[in-house]
Write a protein that holds these residues in place. Structure first.
Motif, PDB file in Angstrom:
ATOM      1  N   ILE A   6     -24.150 -22.309  35.437  1.00 44.47           N
ATOM      2  CA  ILE A   6     -25.038 -22.195  34.284  1.00 44.47           C
ATOM      3  C   ILE A   6     -25.033 -20.721  33.885  1.00 44.47           C
ATOM      4  CG2 ILE A   6     -27.379 -22.487  33.403  1.00 44.47           C
ATOM      5  CD1 ILE A   6     -27.791 -24.549  35.710  1.00 44.47           C
ATOM      6  N   TYR A  43     -35.049 -30.309  26.752  1.00 44.52           N
ATOM      7  CA  TYR A  43     -35.135 -29.006  27.403  1.00 44.52           C
ATOM      8  C   TYR A  43     -36.547 -28.471  27.231  1.00 44.52           C
ATOM      9  CZ  TYR A  43     -30.078 -29.373  26.869  1.00 44.52           C
ATOM     10  OH  TYR A  43     -28.782 -29.811  26.902  1.00 44.52           O
ATOM     11  N   LEU A  75     -27.877 -29.408  33.824  1.00 44.94           N
ATOM     12  CA  LEU A  75     -27.487 -28.179  33.136  1.00 44.94           C
ATOM     13  C   LEU A  75     -26.174 -27.591  33.628  1.00 44.94           C
ATOM     14  CD1 LEU A  75     -31.019 -26.524  33.014  1.00 44.94           C
ATOM     15  CD2 LEU A  75     -29.711 -27.386  31.069  1.00 44.94           C
ATOM     16  N   SER A  76     -25.578 -28.195  34.647  1.00 44.15           N
ATOM     17  CA  SER A  76     -24.347 -27.662  35.226  1.00 44.15           C
ATOM     18  C   SER A  76     -23.270 -27.494  34.160  1.00 44.15           C
ATOM     19  CB  SER A  76     -23.853 -28.592  36.330  1.00 44.15           C
ATOM     20  OG  SER A  76     -22.694 -28.056  36.915  1.00 44.15           O
ATOM     21  N   SER A  78     -23.478 -25.513  31.626  1.00 43.38           N
ATOM     22  CA  SER A  78     -24.087 -25.177  30.343  1.00 43.38           C
ATOM     23  C   SER A  78     -24.181 -23.676  30.111  1.00 43.38           C
ATOM     24  CB  SER A  78     -25.510 -25.745  30.253  1.00 43.38           C
ATOM     25  OG  SER A  78     -25.494 -27.148  30.293  1.00 43.38           O
ATOM     26  N   GLU A  79     -24.257 -23.313  28.831  1.00 42.46           N
ATOM     27  CA  GLU A  79     -24.549 -21.936  28.452  1.00 42.46           C
ATOM     28  C   GLU A  79     -25.806 -21.935  27.605  1.00 42.46           C
ATOM     29  OE1 GLU A  79     -22.273 -18.109  26.727  1.00 42.46           O
ATOM     30  OE2 GLU A  79     -22.292 -19.826  25.368  1.00 42.46           O
ATOM     31  N   VAL A  93     -28.987 -24.777  24.079  1.00 42.85           N
ATOM     32  CA  VAL A  93     -28.247 -25.046  25.305  1.00 42.85           C
ATOM     33  C   VAL A  93     -26.963 -25.777  24.928  1.00 42.85           C
ATOM     34  CG1 VAL A  93     -28.280 -26.161  27.559  1.00 42.85           C
ATOM     35  CG2 VAL A  93     -30.392 -25.163  26.639  1.00 42.85           C
ATOM     36  N   VAL A  94     -25.834 -25.141  25.207  1.00 41.51           N
ATOM     37  CA  VAL A  94     -24.527 -25.759  24.974  1.00 41.51           C
ATOM     38  C   VAL A  94     -24.176 -26.483  26.275  1.00 41.51           C
ATOM     39  CG1 VAL A  94     -22.121 -25.357  24.340  1.00 41.51           C
ATOM     40  CG2 VAL A  94     -23.926 -23.874  23.404  1.00 41.51           C
ATOM     41  N   ASN A  95     -24.371 -27.800  26.267  1.00 35.36           N
ATOM     42  CA  ASN A  95     -24.313 -28.590  27.488  1.00 35.36           C
ATOM     43  C   ASN A  95     -23.138 -29.572  27.458  1.00 35.36           C
ATOM     44  OD1 ASN A  95     -24.785 -30.286  29.664  1.00 35.36           O
ATOM     45  ND2 ASN A  95     -26.990 -30.340  29.357  1.00 35.36           N
ATOM     46  N   PRO A  96     -22.117 -29.347  28.303  1.00 36.94           N
ATOM     47  CA  PRO A  96     -20.968 -30.256  28.325  1.00 36.94           C
ATOM     48  C   PRO A  96     -21.304 -31.631  28.900  1.00 36.94           C
ATOM     49  CG  PRO A  96     -20.797 -28.705  30.127  1.00 36.94           C
ATOM     50  CD  PRO A  96     -21.978 -28.277  29.291  1.00 36.94           C
ATOM     51  N   ASN A  97     -22.445 -31.774  29.548  1.00 33.48           N
ATOM     52  CA  ASN A  97     -22.854 -33.058  30.125  1.00 33.48           C
ATOM     53  C   ASN A  97     -23.489 -33.978  29.094  1.00 33.48           C
ATOM     54  OD1 ASN A  97     -22.222 -32.191  32.864  1.00 33.48           O
ATOM     55  ND2 ASN A  97     -23.988 -30.858  32.639  1.00 33.48           N
ATOM     56  N   SER A 101     -26.850 -35.726  21.168  1.00 32.71           N
ATOM     57  CA  SER A 101     -28.031 -34.893  21.050  1.00 32.71           C
ATOM     58  C   SER A 101     -28.699 -35.151  19.722  1.00 32.71           C
ATOM     59  CB  SER A 101     -27.670 -33.396  21.190  1.00 32.71           C
ATOM     60  OG  SER A 101     -26.826 -33.004  20.150  1.00 32.71           O
TER      61      SER A 101
END
Length: 110
Positions: A6, A43, A75-76, A78-79, A93-97, A101
């Motif tokens: 993260i 979030y 959040l793993s 994520s940026e 939050v830019v979240n690849p998981n 959204s």
């Protein structure tokens, strides 16, 4: 706690640092994931003064971000970024998981 990926962008670190400075010594930003929102999860951002023993601590420049162990898997990878555009300024939050959204970017589904 195990290492995670993260990250906090430079823009987000700068803004978090400004917020924490105005909150006084010992302030930290907690980011967590809760059930709810229009896409299933959302979030949550809070100012904290106490760190739990099992919190993940992400430090960049003057920014200190806490993530509780239950939120880390969501959040793993994520940026955390900060954007200031025509619709306003906010953390994103830019979240690849996230598989979907909402339009406001505060809730997601996996």
């Amino acid at each position: 706690m195990t290492e995670t990926n993260i990250t906090v962008s430079e823009r987000a670190a700068r803004r978090i640092g400004e917020i924490l400075k105005s909150e006084g010594d010992g302030a930290m930003l907690r980011i967590s994931v809760e059930g709810g929102g229009c896409s299933g999860f959302q979030y949550k951002f809070d100012i904290e003064r106490a760190k739990a023993e099992d919190d993940l601590v992400i430090a960049r420049d003057t920014a200190v971000v806490l993530v509780d162990p239950a939120s880390v898997p969501f959040l793993s990878g994520s940026e955390v970024d900060f954007v200031d555009d025509l619709i306003g300024a906010s953390f994103r939050v830019v979240n690849p998981n996230a598989t979907a959204s909402c339009g406001c970017g505060t809730s997601f589904s996996i």
